[in-house]
Design an enzyme around this catalytic site. Sequence first.
Site, short mmCIF file in Angstrom:
data_model
loop_
_atom_site.label_atom_id
_atom_site.label_comp_id
_atom_site.label_asym_id
_atom_site.label_seq_id
_atom_site.Cartn_x
_atom_site.Cartn_y
_atom_site.Cartn_z
N ARG A 103 -2.47 -6.22 -18.43
CA ARG A 103 -2.06 -5.03 -17.67
C ARG A 103 -0.77 -5.31 -16.91
O ARG A 103 -0.62 -6.35 -16.27
CB ARG A 103 -3.17 -4.64 -16.70
N THR B 238 1.86 -5.24 -2.73
CA THR B 238 3.06 -5.75 -3.39
C THR B 238 4.06 -6.07 -2.28
O THR B 238 4.02 -5.43 -1.24
CB THR B 238 3.68 -4.63 -4.27
N SER C 103 -2.06 -11.00 -2.89
CA SER C 103 -1.62 -9.99 -3.86
C SER C 103 -0.26 -10.32 -4.46
O SER C 103 0.33 -9.50 -5.16
CB SER C 103 -1.55 -8.63 -3.18
N THR D 164 4.77 0.17 -3.38
CA THR D 164 3.54 -0.63 -3.34
C THR D 164 2.38 0.28 -3.67
O THR D 164 2.52 1.50 -3.58
CB THR D 164 3.36 -1.29 -1.96
N GLY D 165 1.26 -0.29 -4.05
CA GLY D 165 0.08 0.53 -4.31
C GLY D 165 -0.29 0.58 -5.77
O GLY D 165 0.08 -0.30 -6.56
N1 GLY Z 1 2.01 -2.14 -7.25
C1 GLY Z 1 1.36 -3.23 -7.81
C2 GLY Z 1 0.60 -2.98 -9.03
O1 GLY Z 1 0.03 -1.92 -9.22
O2 GLY Z 1 0.54 -3.86 -9.84
#
Ligand code: GLY
Length: 274
Positions: free
Chosen positions: A161, A133, A31, A184-185
């Site tokens: 995005r 993240t 990620s 994060t998230g």
């Molecule tokens: N927190 C990472 C994202 O949504 O890109």
Amino acid sequence: MQKHGKCFLQVAIDAVEAGVKIPEADPKVTSVGYGGAPDRDGRVTLDACIMDEHASCGAVACLENILHPISVARLVMEKTPHVFLAGEGALSFALENEFKKTNLLTPEAEANWKKWIKEKKYIPKVDYNTHDTIGMLALDADGNLSGACTTSGWAYKMHGRIGDSPIIGAGLFVDNEVGGATSTGLGEEVIRVCGSHAVVELMRQGYHPAEACKAVVERMLKKSPRKRDEITAGFLALNKKGEYGAYAIKKGYQIAIHSNSEPGVLKDIDFLKL
Ligand code: GLY
């Protein structure tokens, strides 16, 4: 580094940059950076930001083929009159500053993406497993705070995005008088409430870092038009006294702490049990 005619070492900023470069270069972390999941077109696009004790900040978004987006973000902060560069502009800036192009799509990530295309028919969907993240905060021996945040973002997102991670105030915020926070998230939800800035502002009002994170998680849930089950996000915060805390909507997030009293400790984040 020379600033205002004086020579000084920015220890906290160096620590957060060096810290997040580790997962950026690790192909097993799916990620962040190299090995991160690509967008739905198979392109690995990276988001990152950094902020120091002088409220100086830098960010990059939708950056491709550069191993350490956090270092490009730092250079945006230090070498340009801007805060945020995106896409082709961020890449040109990186190449002008001697960063080298690297293919960030590992064979494993490519295979998973091909499987996703087959199963999900090119439609990005909110999914608990598609977000993660690395956010890092540091308080140095001089009492100065810095933070960094870096990610490959929502796995199989639409091309272009941008999530919360490169947005100062959403994915990261530092106020050297108060503290710092990072998230994060699901970035779309964090942006909606300016999450990290909100956490710092609550600490300014006297909330403990853990309480501030919890209050913003609750606010995020209240404001979101999505179903509770669809949202996954959490915050980490550190105040000027060195107190820290974290809180998430769902079980499963962890924080790593390193201090004199807690050298190299891994902890599960507390979460909403409603
Ligand atoms: N927190 C990472 C994202 O949504 O890109």
